[in-house]
Design a protein around this motif. Sequence first.
Motif, PDB file in Angstrom:
ATOM      1  N   MET A  47      56.999  49.233  47.184  1.00 32.94           N
ATOM      2  CA  MET A  47      56.487  48.147  46.368  1.00 32.94           C
ATOM      3  C   MET A  47      56.101  46.942  47.224  1.00 32.94           C
ATOM      4  N   ASN A  48      56.889  46.649  48.276  1.00 37.34           N
ATOM      5  CA  ASN A  48      56.604  45.471  49.097  1.00 37.34           C
ATOM      6  C   ASN A  48      55.286  45.614  49.862  1.00 37.34           C
ATOM      7  N   ILE A  49      54.865  46.855  50.154  1.00 38.87           N
ATOM      8  CA  ILE A  49      53.575  47.076  50.816  1.00 38.87           C
ATOM      9  C   ILE A  49      52.437  46.707  49.868  1.00 38.87           C
ATOM     10  N   TYR A  50      52.573  47.158  48.617  1.00 38.06           N
ATOM     11  CA  TYR A  50      51.557  46.817  47.625  1.00 38.06           C
ATOM     12  C   TYR A  50      51.471  45.312  47.421  1.00 38.06           C
ATOM     13  N   PHE A  51      52.625  44.665  47.296  1.00 33.89           N
ATOM     14  CA  PHE A  51      52.629  43.232  47.024  1.00 33.89           C
ATOM     15  C   PHE A  51      52.151  42.408  48.221  1.00 33.89           C
ATOM     16  N   SER A  52      52.359  42.924  49.425  1.00 35.69           N
ATOM     17  CA  SER A  52      51.913  42.190  50.614  1.00 35.69           C
ATOM     18  C   SER A  52      50.387  42.083  50.678  1.00 35.69           C
ATOM     19  N   ALA A  53      49.683  42.973  49.950  1.00 43.76           N
ATOM     20  CA  ALA A  53      48.216  42.909  49.926  1.00 43.76           C
ATOM     21  C   ALA A  53      47.726  41.614  49.300  1.00 43.76           C
ATOM     22  N   LEU A  54      48.574  40.982  48.483  1.00 44.20           N
ATOM     23  CA  LEU A  54      48.180  39.732  47.829  1.00 44.20           C
ATOM     24  C   LEU A  54      47.937  38.612  48.842  1.00 44.20           C
ATOM     25  N   TYR A  55      48.610  38.665  49.992  1.00 44.28           N
ATOM     26  CA  TYR A  55      48.422  37.633  51.020  1.00 44.28           C
ATOM     27  C   TYR A  55      46.967  37.595  51.517  1.00 44.28           C
ATOM     28  N   PHE A  56      46.302  38.730  51.443  1.00 43.20           N
ATOM     29  CA  PHE A  56      44.907  38.817  51.891  1.00 43.20           C
ATOM     30  C   PHE A  56      43.934  38.795  50.705  1.00 43.20           C
ATOM     31  N   LEU A  57      44.390  39.379  49.606  1.00 48.50           N
ATOM     32  CA  LEU A  57      43.514  39.537  48.449  1.00 48.50           C
ATOM     33  C   LEU A  57      43.151  38.193  47.806  1.00 48.50           C
ATOM     34  N   VAL A  58      44.154  37.358  47.561  1.00 44.44           N
ATOM     35  CA  VAL A  58      43.918  36.091  46.865  1.00 44.44           C
ATOM     36  C   VAL A  58      42.994  35.163  47.670  1.00 44.44           C
ATOM     37  N   PRO A  59      43.325  34.845  48.929  1.00 42.32           N
ATOM     38  CA  PRO A  59      42.401  33.980  49.687  1.00 42.32           C
ATOM     39  C   PRO A  59      41.039  34.634  49.910  1.00 42.32           C
ATOM     40  N   GLY A  60      41.036  35.962  50.059  1.00 43.14           N
ATOM     41  CA  GLY A  60      39.765  36.663  50.258  1.00 43.14           C
ATOM     42  C   GLY A  60      38.833  36.492  49.072  1.00 43.14           C
ATOM     43  N   TYR A  61      39.381  36.610  47.863  1.00 46.96           N
ATOM     44  CA  TYR A  61      38.558  36.452  46.664  1.00 46.96           C
ATOM     45  C   TYR A  61      38.103  35.012  46.476  1.00 46.96           C
ATOM     46  N   ILE A  62      38.945  34.044  46.809  1.00 49.09           N
ATOM     47  CA  ILE A  62      38.545  32.636  46.696  1.00 49.09           C
ATOM     48  C   ILE A  62      37.385  32.353  47.646  1.00 49.09           C
ATOM     49  N   ILE A  63      37.454  32.924  48.854  1.00 45.13           N
ATOM     50  CA  ILE A  63      36.355  32.765  49.818  1.00 45.13           C
ATOM     51  C   ILE A  63      35.077  33.407  49.276  1.00 45.13           C
ATOM     52  N   LEU A  64      35.214  34.596  48.672  1.00 45.66           N
ATOM     53  CA  LEU A  64      34.051  35.271  48.094  1.00 45.66           C
ATOM     54  C   LEU A  64      33.450  34.451  46.961  1.00 45.66           C
ATOM     55  N   TYR A  65      34.295  33.825  46.140  1.00 46.05           N
ATOM     56  CA  TYR A  65      33.791  32.995  45.042  1.00 46.05           C
ATOM     57  C   TYR A  65      33.036  31.789  45.589  1.00 46.05           C
ATOM     58  N   TYR A  66      33.521  31.233  46.693  1.00 48.14           N
ATOM     59  CA  TYR A  66      32.788  30.147  47.347  1.00 48.14           C
ATOM     60  C   TYR A  66      31.460  30.670  47.894  1.00 48.14           C
ATOM     61  N   TRP A  67      31.521  31.845  48.512  1.00 52.15           N
ATOM     62  CA  TRP A  67      30.336  32.441  49.116  1.00 52.15           C
ATOM     63  C   TRP A  67      29.240  32.675  48.080  1.00 52.15           C
ATOM     64  N   TYR A  68      29.631  33.127  46.891  1.00 54.69           N
ATOM     65  CA  TYR A  68      28.674  33.390  45.818  1.00 54.69           C
ATOM     66  C   TYR A  68      28.442  32.166  44.928  1.00 54.69           C
ATOM     67  N   GLU A  82      25.980  33.368  36.021  1.00 53.09           N
ATOM     68  CA  GLU A  82      27.369  33.294  36.482  1.00 53.09           C
ATOM     69  C   GLU A  82      28.046  34.664  36.386  1.00 53.09           C
ATOM     70  N   ILE A  83      27.766  35.409  35.316  1.00 53.07           N
ATOM     71  CA  ILE A  83      28.341  36.752  35.163  1.00 53.07           C
ATOM     72  C   ILE A  83      27.889  37.655  36.302  1.00 53.07           C
ATOM     73  N   ILE A  84      26.608  37.580  36.653  1.00 47.77           N
ATOM     74  CA  ILE A  84      26.074  38.396  37.754  1.00 47.77           C
ATOM     75  C   ILE A  84      26.765  38.034  39.064  1.00 47.77           C
ATOM     76  N   ASP A  85      26.963  36.735  39.320  1.00 46.61           N
ATOM     77  CA  ASP A  85      27.613  36.290  40.561  1.00 46.61           C
ATOM     78  C   ASP A  85      29.076  36.736  40.610  1.00 46.61           C
ATOM     79  N   ILE A  86      29.756  36.670  39.473  1.00 49.10           N
ATOM     80  CA  ILE A  86      31.152  37.125  39.419  1.00 49.10           C
ATOM     81  C   ILE A  86      31.225  38.622  39.690  1.00 49.10           C
ATOM     82  N   PHE A  87      30.294  39.369  39.103  1.00 48.69           N
ATOM     83  CA  PHE A  87      30.266  40.819  39.331  1.00 48.69           C
ATOM     84  C   PHE A  87      30.016  41.133  40.804  1.00 48.69           C
ATOM     85  N   LYS A  88      29.076  40.428  41.422  1.00 45.75           N
ATOM     86  CA  LYS A  88      28.781  40.648  42.841  1.00 45.75           C
ATOM     87  C   LYS A  88      29.999  40.346  43.710  1.00 45.75           C
ATOM     88  N   ALA A  89      30.671  39.227  43.421  1.00 44.58           N
ATOM     89  CA  ALA A  89      31.846  38.836  44.208  1.00 44.58           C
ATOM     90  C   ALA A  89      32.952  39.871  44.082  1.00 44.58           C
TER      91      ALA A  89
END
Length: 467
Positions: A47-68, A82-89
């Motif tokens: 379980m801790n391996i799965y949860f550790s992915a959040l350390y990369f996933l959350v900031p990664g998605y915020i960066i993608l939202y900025y990028w788009y 906006e829907i298209i941009d969210i889908f792309k991100a």
Amino acid sequence: MIKDNQKYFNRLHVLLDALAVAGSYLLAWYLKMAGPFAEEGVGTLPMNIYFSALYFLVPGYIILYYWYKLYTPKRSQTLEREIIDIFKANLTGVAGFMICLTAFKITDFSRGLIGIFFVLNMTFTLTFRIVLRKVLRYFRKKGYNLKYILLVGYSRAAEEYINRINANPQWGYVVRGILDNHVPTGTMYRGVKVLGSIENLEVILPLSQLDEIAVTLSLADYDILEEIVSLCEKSGVHTKFIPDYNSLIPNKPYTEDLIGLPVINIRYVPLTNTLNAAVKRLMDIVGSALGLVILSPLLFILAILVRISSKGPVIFKQERVGLHNKPFQMYKFRSMEVQTEDREKEGWTVKNDPRVTRIGKVMRKTSMDELPQLWNILKGDMSIVGPRPERPQFVERFREEIPRYMIKHQVRPGLTGWAQVNGYRGDTSIRRRIECDLYYIENWSMAFDIKIIFMTLFKGLVNENAY
């Protein structure tokens, strides 16, 4: 209130997106590992391996939202965009996640979990942003969170800008007035008053609580443009430039950097790109071939009905102007009595036209008379989606009467098009049709083509303007 604390509002926006990503991932983990979608032997990692992915996933998605550009102001942006941009991100995020798992050879990580996360995160993010839009628009209509604008220069661009703001109160823009050197003080346009000359700008800027200045000078005043922009920039107020030559420049101008010199192309046609043109042509070949095979029984029945309805050929051929102004023979099921060539050139069909046969009325109303153009598409004369082709005599007439008419011939003509699904077919405004055609040409994408095809199937086949 929101405007005065904009930076805090933006931070809250980012925080809520981060919570949506984390919440979607945790819920996806539960559904896949312990909930209704759980499968024995799937996702054997701790379980801790799965949860550790959040350390990369959350900031990664915020960066993608900025990028788009999902954190840029949304006052005038459509929900569809906006829907298209969210889908792309989100699609980029999931693809990046899968690539990382493959690169690091993490084979035991549940791919099903990633799929569930994608669906949940799209759902939560879209729901949050739709609710946010409704809340902001409610406050703006109530007179809160407004932005006050001063226009510098009275021009066609100024009038168009005021028209759009008045038509969209949910944007929350209020035009305080206009400054101009040629129009008399006190002149009103749609509730907006000319306050004085442009020289008054130095006095007005320090006294007025303005959020934006829109430079809307007429072409005749462009010699003072640099001076006006410099003055506005010194005030610290956000300045935007709305050119008075929007009839020449497309909505999304294509710019080039010529060793530091910006060059604006007057017309950008995405289909001049070889890859875009090849992809569209491939879709045309596959689509027309499938259409001819699937619809062959209907085509056979229609051919028999045309043959027994009146004397003459089953297929009607007519010269039309296509790609690069080249003429071609366009095919249709004959829906009229056979005519002389001179009478045929008299004009297009009008309501209750006596020349149309009984079966012809049905075919024209349902657009079934156009089905033989699938062969034109397969040959390469036409495309599934594009501007409708016109007869040579009308092309010669419209090229003189309607500005930019000939631009439509920079792409293949279509069986259906943006003008047709918006109701502009038959005896309707040719100018409005050309506006739709130009919008399609300048904004082409495969997604846009697919949208038009679906709109044609669900609401474009039967049309009150088709006679």
